[in-house]
Design a protein around this motif. Sequence first.
Motif, PDB file in Angstrom:
ATOM      1  N   LEU A 166     -47.973  57.076 -13.043  1.00  0.00           N
ATOM      2  CA  LEU A 166     -47.045  56.100 -13.864  1.00  0.00           C
ATOM      3  C   LEU A 166     -46.755  56.490 -15.066  1.00  0.00           C
ATOM      4  CD1 LEU A 166     -48.627  52.566 -12.694  1.00  0.00           C
ATOM      5  CD2 LEU A 166     -46.279  53.088 -12.510  1.00  0.00           C
ATOM      6  N   ALA A 170     -42.963  57.025 -16.759  1.00  0.00           N
ATOM      7  CA  ALA A 170     -42.598  56.318 -18.119  1.00  0.00           C
ATOM      8  C   ALA A 170     -42.211  57.345 -18.922  1.00  0.00           C
ATOM      9  CB  ALA A 170     -43.866  55.592 -18.791  1.00  0.00           C
ATOM     10  N   ILE A 196     -38.821  48.894 -17.980  1.00  0.00           N
ATOM     11  CA  ILE A 196     -39.653  48.540 -16.721  1.00  0.00           C
ATOM     12  C   ILE A 196     -38.911  48.791 -15.089  1.00  0.00           C
ATOM     13  CG2 ILE A 196     -41.016  46.676 -15.528  1.00  0.00           C
ATOM     14  CD1 ILE A 196     -42.003  45.959 -18.284  1.00  0.00           C
ATOM     15  N   PHE A 200     -40.692  50.879 -12.466  1.00  0.00           N
ATOM     16  CA  PHE A 200     -41.128  50.178 -11.274  1.00  0.00           C
ATOM     17  C   PHE A 200     -40.253  50.769  -9.872  1.00  0.00           C
ATOM     18  CE2 PHE A 200     -41.070  46.591  -8.358  1.00  0.00           C
ATOM     19  CZ  PHE A 200     -42.341  46.334  -8.429  1.00  0.00           C
ATOM     20  N   SER A 203     -41.670  54.229  -9.076  1.00  0.00           N
ATOM     21  CA  SER A 203     -42.966  54.277  -8.856  1.00  0.00           C
ATOM     22  C   SER A 203     -43.205  53.369  -7.211  1.00  0.00           C
ATOM     23  CB  SER A 203     -44.169  53.693  -9.688  1.00  0.00           C
ATOM     24  OG  SER A 203     -43.487  52.511 -10.203  1.00  0.00           O
TER      25      SER A 203
ATOM     26  N   PHE B  15     -49.745  47.717  -8.688  1.00  0.00           N
ATOM     27  CA  PHE B  15     -49.833  46.693  -9.678  1.00  0.00           C
ATOM     28  C   PHE B  15     -51.084  46.591 -10.941  1.00  0.00           C
ATOM     29  CE2 PHE B  15     -45.951  44.718  -8.135  1.00  0.00           C
ATOM     30  CZ  PHE B  15     -45.319  44.053  -9.366  1.00  0.00           C
ATOM     31  N   LEU B  18     -50.509  49.230 -13.128  1.00  0.00           N
ATOM     32  CA  LEU B  18     -49.297  48.652 -14.292  1.00  0.00           C
ATOM     33  C   LEU B  18     -49.951  47.845 -15.391  1.00  0.00           C
ATOM     34  CD1 LEU B  18     -46.046  47.864 -12.017  1.00  0.00           C
ATOM     35  CD2 LEU B  18     -46.463  49.564 -13.929  1.00  0.00           C
ATOM     36  N   GLY B  22     -50.299  48.447 -19.066  1.00  0.00           N
ATOM     37  CA  GLY B  22     -49.782  47.424 -19.974  1.00  0.00           C
ATOM     38  C   GLY B  22     -50.441  47.262 -21.127  1.00  0.00           C
ATOM     39  N   GLN B  39     -49.283  43.550 -20.999  1.00  0.00           N
ATOM     40  CA  GLN B  39     -50.273  43.358 -20.048  1.00  0.00           C
ATOM     41  C   GLN B  39     -50.038  42.047 -19.190  1.00  0.00           C
ATOM     42  OE1 GLN B  39     -54.188  43.544 -21.342  1.00  0.00           O
ATOM     43  NE2 GLN B  39     -54.517  44.584 -19.617  1.00  0.00           N
ATOM     44  N   PHE B  42     -47.513  41.889 -16.769  1.00  0.00           N
ATOM     45  CA  PHE B  42     -47.439  42.262 -15.431  1.00  0.00           C
ATOM     46  C   PHE B  42     -48.357  41.684 -14.387  1.00  0.00           C
ATOM     47  CE2 PHE B  42     -46.517  46.372 -17.906  1.00  0.00           C
ATOM     48  CZ  PHE B  42     -45.315  46.594 -17.123  1.00  0.00           C
TER      49      PHE B  42
END
Lengths: 281, 184
Positions: A166, A170, A196, A200, A203, B15, B18, B22, B39, B42
């Motif tokens: 990620l 990014a 994002i 997203f 990924s 997630f 992520l 975040g 944060q 997400f």
Amino acid sequence: MADRLAFHYLPGDSLLHRWDARCKLAALLLITFGLLHTRPLSLALFTILLLWGFRLTHAPLRTLLLDMKSWSLFLLMIFLLQALSLSQGEMRPLPPLPVTVEGVETGALGCWRLGLMLSAGMLFTLVTRPQEMREAILWFLRPFPFLPAQRIALMFSLVMRFLPLLLDEAERVRTASRARLGHLRKNPFTRIKVLIVPVFRRSLLRADDFALALVSRGYKEDLHVSLPGIAWLHLSPLLLLLVVVFLGSMPLSQVFRTEWSAFLDFFRYPVEWVTQSQNRL
Amino acid sequence: MLFKDIQLTVYASLFAALIALGAYLAVPIPISPVPIILQNLFVLLAGLLLGPRWGFASVGIYLFAGAVGLPVFTGGKGGLAHFLGPTGGYLLGFAACAFVTGSIAHSTDTNRVRDTLAVLAGVVITYAFGVPWLKISASMSWEKALFAGMLPFLPGDAVKAVSAVILCRTLRPVLLRRIQTVAP
């Protein structure tokens, strides 16, 4: 991918690579426990320890430091927040700025500690193969039979793989957006959206690759994993860590702390400090 | 084990990663002195997109990674002791938030009103765990706990709640298409 090392695994044959993954996990826990105190002495001890660890791995330190560059912006922000928000005290070394010595001190110590925590996490991922990490977690979850240990271990190692992935994505999206002058936009909604959504989407594609790879290799959850007992030799570095944690939280550091505040007194009352030291002489 | 099951496992891990990252993504906003930490955006998205069960699982894995000692909590912290610290309530609140948001938003007919309600409930639940814990662990008065642990973050939360609903409308079709097309 190769120009970025943070949170990647680096194959190698160093002492740290050969150290039992379960002990490495326990060591990471101990380090985060020891870093709860922001005392200069314990921070200094951990800094020495981590620098030694990085030396042991023979990792290209230049690349790692370049990676730290993007984190340093975050650390700077935390530092400024802490330095500016703790403005109850009276002493201001730089009169036009609303900065107090207490604020700067806690900010600096806080940033130092955060830097150490990040480095500890990086060092751990640098020397631990995801497979070993998974087995170590399975071993640690053995006393909790009601938890889906296999699934937790799988998901944990997936998270460890997604972190660098990620970050790379990014970085790529941010570079692309900067090339299109995206950084000049002021609207926070748009800024969040243009960062994002592409990250997203990209990924998610990689995630599907992972899922397909797992299925095609016949991933099953009822496989029995047995690990040998931990050799005494592997446990001994943990003792060293325990000593460091204890040293960091002992009254000894209180002594050190007064020295530290004497040093800071120079910034608080420079004139008095100089006259006092002249008296001492 | 169904393919969809594995796929959702991988998505939940995505997630969790992520949410962890975040903690390091801060966007400055003009209305408030506190920058937005992405944060809990997400966390809300995990609930909205993955549903109650997998949203909860993804926050759970994130909390596990933090408990093991990786620096994934807000402000780059990590370690088991943070669950007992003053901000520990928010960490548990995240898990409850993903579950509640997921259970309200997850239904056969998803619409914007339902998503908005889910996000609002999620934010409220996070504070319902976080503020009392802050009060007890730091032995503050109620007013002080509210002033320290809730009011400064509300403008940022408003921005995040709106972004979560907008992003969800964009991302949900992408996610659903992946789940439907790749499954055999």
